[in-house]
Each structure stands twice: as C-alpha cells, then as structure tokens.
Motif scaffolding. Structure first.
Motif, PDB file in Angstrom:
ATOM      1  N   GLU A 145      -4.844  50.233   5.341  1.00  0.00           N
ATOM      2  CA  GLU A 145      -5.914  51.177   5.021  1.00  0.00           C
ATOM      3  C   GLU A 145      -5.524  52.101   3.870  1.00  0.00           C
ATOM      4  N   VAL A 146      -4.330  52.698   3.962  1.00  0.00           N
ATOM      5  CA  VAL A 146      -3.899  53.652   2.938  1.00  0.00           C
ATOM      6  C   VAL A 146      -3.568  52.936   1.630  1.00  0.00           C
ATOM      7  N   LEU A 147      -2.875  51.811   1.729  1.00  0.00           N
ATOM      8  CA  LEU A 147      -2.512  51.070   0.522  1.00  0.00           C
ATOM      9  C   LEU A 147      -3.745  50.547  -0.207  1.00  0.00           C
ATOM     10  N   GLN A 148      -4.781  50.205   0.545  1.00  0.00           N
ATOM     11  CA  GLN A 148      -6.011  49.747  -0.089  1.00  0.00           C
ATOM     12  C   GLN A 148      -6.683  50.867  -0.872  1.00  0.00           C
ATOM     13  N   LEU A 149      -6.585  52.106  -0.379  1.00  0.00           N
ATOM     14  CA  LEU A 149      -7.116  53.243  -1.115  1.00  0.00           C
ATOM     15  C   LEU A 149      -6.467  53.346  -2.488  1.00  0.00           C
ATOM     16  N   LEU A 150      -5.144  53.208  -2.519  1.00  0.00           N
ATOM     17  CA  LEU A 150      -4.410  53.305  -3.779  1.00  0.00           C
ATOM     18  C   LEU A 150      -4.735  52.131  -4.695  1.00  0.00           C
ATOM     19  N   LYS A 151      -4.843  50.951  -4.120  1.00  0.00           N
ATOM     20  CA  LYS A 151      -5.162  49.769  -4.927  1.00  0.00           C
ATOM     21  C   LYS A 151      -6.551  49.901  -5.552  1.00  0.00           C
ATOM     22  N   SER A 152      -7.509  50.373  -4.768  1.00  0.00           N
ATOM     23  CA  SER A 152      -8.874  50.531  -5.270  1.00  0.00           C
ATOM     24  C   SER A 152      -8.934  51.562  -6.393  1.00  0.00           C
ATOM     25  N   ALA A 153      -8.018  52.523  -6.366  1.00  0.00           N
ATOM     26  CA  ALA A 153      -7.975  53.544  -7.415  1.00  0.00           C
ATOM     27  C   ALA A 153      -7.163  53.085  -8.619  1.00  0.00           C
ATOM     28  N   GLY A 154      -6.608  51.882  -8.555  1.00  0.00           N
ATOM     29  CA  GLY A 154      -5.835  51.361  -9.674  1.00  0.00           C
ATOM     30  C   GLY A 154      -4.436  51.932  -9.791  1.00  0.00           C
ATOM     31  N   ILE A 155      -3.894  52.454  -8.679  1.00  0.00           N
ATOM     32  CA  ILE A 155      -2.541  53.027  -8.688  1.00  0.00           C
ATOM     33  C   ILE A 155      -1.574  52.018  -8.069  1.00  0.00           C
ATOM     34  N   PRO A 156      -0.652  51.455  -8.862  1.00  0.00           N
ATOM     35  CA  PRO A 156       0.292  50.489  -8.303  1.00  0.00           C
ATOM     36  C   PRO A 156       1.289  51.157  -7.356  1.00  0.00           C
ATOM     37  N   VAL A 157       1.558  50.511  -6.246  1.00  0.00           N
ATOM     38  CA  VAL A 157       2.529  51.000  -5.272  1.00  0.00           C
ATOM     39  C   VAL A 157       3.803  50.156  -5.395  1.00  0.00           C
ATOM     40  N   ILE A 158       4.909  50.811  -5.699  1.00  0.00           N
ATOM     41  CA  ILE A 158       6.200  50.144  -5.825  1.00  0.00           C
ATOM     42  C   ILE A 158       7.044  50.542  -4.620  1.00  0.00           C
ATOM     43  N   ALA A 159       7.557  49.559  -3.887  1.00  0.00           N
ATOM     44  CA  ALA A 159       8.208  49.857  -2.603  1.00  0.00           C
ATOM     45  C   ALA A 159       9.552  49.169  -2.478  1.00  0.00           C
ATOM     46  N   ILE A 160      10.392  49.742  -1.631  1.00  0.00           N
ATOM     47  CA  ILE A 160      11.618  49.106  -1.159  1.00  0.00           C
ATOM     48  C   ILE A 160      11.599  49.151   0.361  1.00  0.00           C
TER      49      ILE A 160
END
Length: 455
Positions: free
Chosen positions: A66-81
């Motif tokens: 849910e939260v990651l989809q919010l960021l994706k829809s806003a065009g903000i790439p999420v970089i994770a480890i």
C-alpha cells in the motif's frame, strides 16, 4: 537531489503481546511516504528491516504494498536494502519478501555478492532486478545491506572496488560498535575509510537517531518497536530530538557531503514512562495487590495522559510480588482500564535493585522479580558451558535464551521463535566459530549430558 531516508519500519511487529495495534507502524510509514510525496522527493531510501521477521503475514505484506504503491504512483523511486529481520540468515540467497516487492516493481533492491576474490559489485539490471548499485541524478547508490559479524571485512572489500571522486551513497544496516555491543559494528576507523568514498552513509539497525559529521545518519525507528525506544525521542537534557526519518539534499557537483541533512519526527503513539515506588506495599499481605493498583492509577493520572497513550510503569523500591499475589498481566489490564489509557506495561527490572541476590543474603534472592532470577540463572548456565571462540558472548546467548523461554511461556508460534533465532547475530557468530575453531564447537554427547535437571 532531495532524498528521504527511513529505516527499521518493522511491519508486523508484535508489541505488548498484541495489545498495541500494528496499524501504528503502518501509520508512521505512510506519514513519511506522504511527506516525501508532498515535498516532491527525488528518491526514497529504505535502509533495512522493512519487516519484523522473514515470515511475513499477508496483512503486513499488504501494508508494505500500500505505502510503496503511493510512492510509485508519485514517481518516487524506492531504493532498499535488506536488514537482519528481513532475511532468514545472513549469508543466505533464499528469496525474501523484500525481494518479492522488488520483483513486483515496487522498489529497487540492492544487494552485493561476495566470493573468494572479494566483493562483486554489479550495476542494477532492470530485467533481472538485481545488482549492488544504481545511478540516479548523477549519484551512485550502493547497497551493502546487513553483513553481520563480517561487516568491517566486507565493507573493506567493497571499498576496493569503488572509484574515488564520484558522489556516492552507501546504504548499510549496521551501527557503531560501541552502541550495538555485538560483532559487526563499525569503528571510527571504518568510518574514516568510508568517508573517502561516500558523500552520505544511510544507516539502519540501531533504532536510535544519530548523525555523524554531517554525512552519516541513522534516522531512528519511526514507531516504538519496544517501549524503551520512546526515550530515543529526547536528548540528555530531556528536550525533544528528531527521530523517524531523514531529509537531505545532495548536489552532484559538490560530492563532499550533503548540502543539507535533517532528522525529522513523525507522529507516533504517545508513550509515558512513569515510576512507582513499591516499598510501601511490602507489608500489605492482605490487600497489597489492590493497594498497588490504586497507587498505580493515581500516579498515572497525575501525568495527565491521553486516551491513546501507552504507559510504561517502572516499579522501583523493594517488594516481593509473590507475597502480595500480584498477577502482572491482569494488573496491567486493570490499571489501563481505570486510568483511561490505551495500554499499560509493567517493568520490574528496577525493582529490588541491590536487594542482595547471592552473596549469602537468602532473603535478597526472594525479593528479586521472577524475570531477573531467571535471567541470572540462565546466564550462569551459559557460563558453565564451553563456548569456543564465543566466550565474550555469554550475555548475548543468555538474553536470547531468556527471550525464547518467554516465547514459550507466552505460547508464541514456532515460526515466531524461529524468526527470532534467525534474526540474531549469534547465528552468524556460531557459524564463523565453527569454521575457524581448531577444536570442535559442539561437545561430545557423553560430555554434554546434564549432571542435574533444571526446572
């Protein structure tokens, strides 16, 4: 380039035996994401422990999606480890739920590889969705993840393969050795080596906010995974400090360090730590429990807590809890109900301090709380067994065994206990000890038989 940096979300964390809702953690994560969207961040970093354990329940997976989809829809790439809680074992290649989210195109997972020749740092590949680094906006983002006890050695291997002079960000799930108290913490010397190659060190793991030299940062856990973490929101003078997420700006043309760096706080459930001197209840053998509850309600009320607050009631003084027939679990529920707060946790670790356990003081041992008696007994049992190459970890082993014993007492599922073991640094330490020890780590069967039964 504006970057948001969060770590140690711990979706799925079970707190106070389930009395605190996991929606608290989701709300904290969502708030940070929404702030990143509002401020039009260029990237969102997740520095490990998105989940609380490797086995993720469906509701908690949905929370992450849910939260990651919010960021994706806003065009903000999420970089994770991945952090130690995200993986079953330190050196395993087994799929993780963070990897699942990466394959679902909700985040970019960075993970280095190591072999006999050292670190293998490949560029992130969009097709395979694997790699150790990715370039965005003229900045290299390098993922180290959680490396366990081998952190100092493997970080040096990675440094050998990285160029100098290019603005780079390292994402590492580790803390300073003086704080974590375990193998795998980094030293000041390690930081100096990292400083030569990286303009920003994005940390996770220790849950306490820290900034070092304006270029290395751990934002702290957004929500209290343990009530004791509430103290991390205040400095030594009691003044509030930022905790929850970091916001920074990096100029590729100024690769020295971030142009700006700030740790900010997100809303979280209020947590009050209130002390109650219990010495007065020692002589109330008839109505001691009732008197204790009444006093607890009074002292909590004096703090004017809100209905949503959780109270950590710290017992001090001298009191034999068995003598007043106090059921702590039931007492906590009753105190919370009468006080009008969301939940109460009773902390007995400061009760009967200096009461004289051992040393010939027979009554002192009787005054110690159950958990302290058991901790000391387990510590002694661990000390009686040979730990080849692991002698300095007696307290860590004792703490883990106590946690597992409490899990059994609370009827927790086997997979929860397995996850707790897998998340422990001791697993990696035992593996390394078994590989390097000249003598066998395990005792022969005939030597391992107990000489007496332990209840």
């Amino acid at each position: 380039m504006k970057i948001y940096h969060a770590a140690d979300i711990h979706l799925g964390r079970r707190r106070l035996d389930g009395r605190l809702p996991d929606s608290d953690i989701l709300a904290a994560f969502r708030f940070i994401a929404e702030e990143a969207i509002r401020e039009k961040a260029d990237a969102f970093l997740l520095a490990g422990d998105l989940f609380d354990r490797p086995q993720v329940d469906p509701p908690h997976l949905r929370q992450a999606q849910e939260v990651l989809q919010l960021l994706k829809s806003a065009g903000i790439p999420v970089i994770a480890i991945e952090g130690n809680h995200d993986k079953q074992f330190v050196n395993t290649e087994a799929p993780t739920w963070v990897r699942f989210l990466a394959e679902d195109d909700l985040l970019i997972l960075l993970r280095p590889e190591f072999d006999a020749e050292g670190a293998r740092l490949t560029e992130w590949n969009k097709e395979s969705r694997t790699g150790a680094w990715i370039e965005m906006g003229g900045i290299w983002f390098v993922g180290a993840g959680y490396l366990g006890a081998a952190t100092p050695n493997k970080i040096r291997q990675m440094l050998e393969k990285l160029p100098v002079g290019h603005p780079q960000v390292l994402m590492l799930h580790a803390g300073p050795e003086y704080f974590v108290g375990e193998g795998g913490g980094f030293s000041k010397e390690d930081l100096q080596l990292l400083r030569e190659k990286f303009c920003y060190l994005a940390l996770g793991h220790i849950h306490k906010p820290m900034v070092y030299g304006g270029w290395a940062c751990n934002p702290g856990s957004p929500e209290n995974c343990d009530l004791r973490e509430a103290g991390y929101s205040h400095g030594k003078d009691g003044e509030p400090v930022g905790r929850g997420y970091a916001v920074l700006e990096i100029d590729p043309n100024q690769p020295g360090q971030p142009v700006s760096l700030e740790i900010r706080s997100n809303p979280r459930r209020p947590c009050l730590r209130i002390e109650l001197d219990c010495t007065i209840f020692g002589n109330k053998t008839k109505n001691g429990a009732a008197a204790f509850i009444s006093a607890a309600v009074a002292v909590i009320g004096a703090g004017n807590p809100t209905k949503s607050a959780v109270v950590e009631l710290v017992l001090t003084g001298t009191l034999n809890l068995n003598r007043i027939a106090l059921d702590q679990a039931k007492a906590a529920l009753e105190i919370a109900e009468q006080s009008g707060v969301f939940a109460v946790s009773i902390d007995t670790t400061r009760l009967n301090i200096g009461a004289g356990f051992g040393g010939g003081a027979e009554t002192g041992a009787d005054l110690l709380p159950r958990d302290e008696l058991e901790r000391r007994a387990i510590f002694q049992l661990v000390g009686d067994q040979p730990l080849w190459g692991l002698q300095d970890n007696q307290q860590s082993f004792a703490d883990l065994f106590f946690e597992l014993k409490e899990s059994v007492r609370n009827s927790e599922a086997g997979e929860v206990m397995a996850g707790r073991i897998a998340a422990s640094q001791l697993v990696e330490k035992v593996r390394l000890a078994m590989e390097t020890a000249a003598a066998p780590v395990l005792m022969p069967v005939e030597q391992a038989r107990p000489t007496q039964e332990v209840a």
